[in-house]
Enzyme design. Structure first.
Site: not given
Length: 561
Positions: A193, A245, A270
């Site tokens: 991530c 995250h 994202d």
């Protein structure tokens, strides 16, 4: 009828005025909201009294930040900090965005040209590139490699990185993007991530869209969109999922959601491939204002991001994980962090995502801290104690190894402190590619068949590494770099290597293989680099070996012309 003979774009002078000369002096690169000069040369003289010349210039200005300090931070700054670790042990990872490095314009345009939207309808795609909403959706898909695209990074949440670099190897975006571009757009191995977020931020800043990297601790992955996260503990199980995250926020207007501007501003983007949106792995732009107020009916992907910071965590205990332990409405979405404007200070932006909830009270049954069970309060009952320690694993990864399978004790107690120490040799081999250790303790009252759970997460501290440079740095002159590291364990370190990187200092990455390092011995490595750009630069060092993966250090270098 006039014919144009030549158009002089004055690229060198315009780019200097628009702070883009570091990208190129041959291509015209100008920024929205700022004037620039061009010269039109015609085949015959132009008479303003009798001749008419009409020019129409149209720009999209949905991403203009009025604050100069914010523009410098979120568009111009090539260096930043990405926060990792846990909510109780937050680490700042220096990251080199390198958005103005050589070929970055070509790289970013190549990403747009390889998108499935461009392949399906090139003319429609090109005309839509003035829209940051459209561009951000394309880029959140293109930074990750899936079966049907030519994305930059392939995700890997296992422990096997033999066909590439582990995600912890990377210290910046440019090395990844340049490797992708130089290999004819073959996916780079591997990312997780924070790496996806770092690459996405670099691309967006190059395109002039203000961006910042954001970390959500105790983040939830609500795959079935029911706003609950089920956490299962077996009889001696370990909490299964990594707890932070990382995504990106991009600043833009959202006239598609209303003309009143209530959803303008920061939007969640994202690039990590988690759940599909409109059939592909992409996420956002999801307005932070919508997440704050629970407006989950808005596009794009607001319900998914809302759950990442607001879902209820339901814990199940017992053999097979069938018994409900508790339902926690507060722990998900903590210490949401980003780098502050103009400094390396961490800025907590949790209040932008969720309103303050009531104070959380500690349960008195058990308290687990670090590697010790501090206190258990039970009166004259026969109990069984189970302890498990192990690395976390990510969503979809194979099950993690447990460092201790179990510890079973049957005893009588009224007030007892039980120290449990785990030697380094016991857990070291399991933690090479993981810096976080999950610990859970479960106590079962055998008389009443009641179960008590305590859990904690420990962030392992890396051995120290230092990097220093000589006093003065100048463009095109050698700069001495000294890296020092001491082996703190009683084992010889093998497969040692050192990687240096830093935009303006090193083109791409510089890696050297090192000799084995004996126990408790110090290593000193002296290298040289040749800076190619002036200004304040960040030099990053990454030490890697078989026992410790990717230990980082950085220092600021002021390069004179």
């Amino acid at each position: 009828i006039f014919a144009f003979q030549e158009v002089d774009l004055h690229s060198a002078t315009n780019n200097k005025a628009h702070h883009s000369s570091s990208i190129s002096e041959k291509q015209l690169i100008v920024r929205r909201g700022q004037p620039f000069n061009i010269t039109l040369k015609m085949t015959q003289p132009f008479n303003p009294d009798s001749d008419q010349l009409t020019m129409k210039v149209v720009t999209d200005d949905w991403v203009f930040l009025p604050n100069e300090a914010e523009r410098q931070e979120y568009v111009m700054n090539q260096h930043g900090i990405i926060y990792t670790g846990s909510d109780q042990h937050i680490n700042g990872l220096s990251w080199d965005f390198g958005q103005f490095e050589e070929d970055m314009v070509k790289i970013c345009l190549k990403l747009l040209d390889l998108s499935r939207k461009h392949k399906r309808d090139p003319a429609d795609d090109v005309s839509a590139r003035c829209n940051p909403i459209y561009v951000s959706r394309v880029m959140t898909n293109m930074v990750n490699k899936e079966q049907m695209n030519d994305g930059v990074l392939r995700g890997n949440w296992s422990d096997d990185f033999k066909h590439g670099f582990p995600p912890t190897h990377w210290s910046g975006s440019y090395a990844i993007l340049k490797l992708w571009f130089a290999s004819f757009c073959k996916a780079v191995n591997y990312g997780q991530c924070w790496v996806f977020a770092g690459v996405l931020c670099s691309v967006m800043r190059l395109l002039g869209i203000p961006c910042r990297v954001v970390t959500n601790f105790e983040s939830a992955h609500d795959s079935d969109a029911n706003l609950t996260i089920d956490t299962y503990y077996g009889e001696f199980g370990v909490k299964p999922k990594k707890n932070f995250h990382v995504w990106v926020e991009g600043w833009m207007r959202r006239p598609d959601l209303g003309e009143d501007g209530r959803y303008d501003g920061w939007q969640v983007l994202d690039g990590t491939p988690q759940e599909k949106s409109e059939g592909v792995f992409c996420c956002g732009p999801a307005p932070v204002a919508a997440i704050l107020n629970g407006n989950v009916d808005l596009k794009y992907d607001v319900p998914f991001v809302f759950a990442e910071v607001n879902a209820d965590r339901v814990t199940w205990l017992g053999k097979g994980g069938q018994d409900l332990c508790n339902s926690d409405t507060r722990s998900v979405g903590q210490y949401i962090s980003t780098k502050a404007v103009g400094s390396n200070r961490r800025m907590d932006i949790t209040s932008a995502y969720k309103y303050t909830e009531g104070e959380q009270t500690d349960t008195p049954d058990t308290i687990l801290s670090m590697l010790f069970i501090r206190r258990v309060v039970l009166i004259h009952q026969k109990v069984r104690l189970g302890v498990c320690v192990g690395p976390p694993h990510h969503q979809g990864a194979s099950k993690s190894n447990s460092l201790w399978k179990s510890l079973n004790l049957i005893f009588y107690l009224s007030d007892l402190t039980i120290p449990i120490q785990i030697p380094y040799v016991t857990y070291s081999k399991y933690m090479v590619d993981c810096q976080t250790m999950n610990i859970s303790a479960m106590i079962t009252d055998l008389q009443n068949d009641e179960t008590y759970l305590a859990a904690n997460r420990v962030v392992l501290k890396d051995p120290p590494i230092t990097i220093t440079v000589s006093d003065e740095a100048r463009v095109n002159q050698k700069l001495s770099v000294l890296v020092m590291f001491m082996n703190p364990i009683s084992e010889t370190l093998t497969d040692c290597s050192l990687t240096l990187s830093g935009t303006g200092l090193i083109d791409w990455e510089q890696t050297v293989k090192l000799e084995d390092l004996m126990p408790n011995k110090k290593m000193s490595v002296e290298l040289s680099v040749v800076p190619y750009r002036s200004g304040e630069r960040t030099l990053l060092a990454d030490f890697d070996c078989a026992a410790f993966r990717d230990i980082k250090a950085s220092c600021v270098v002021n390069v004179r012309p």
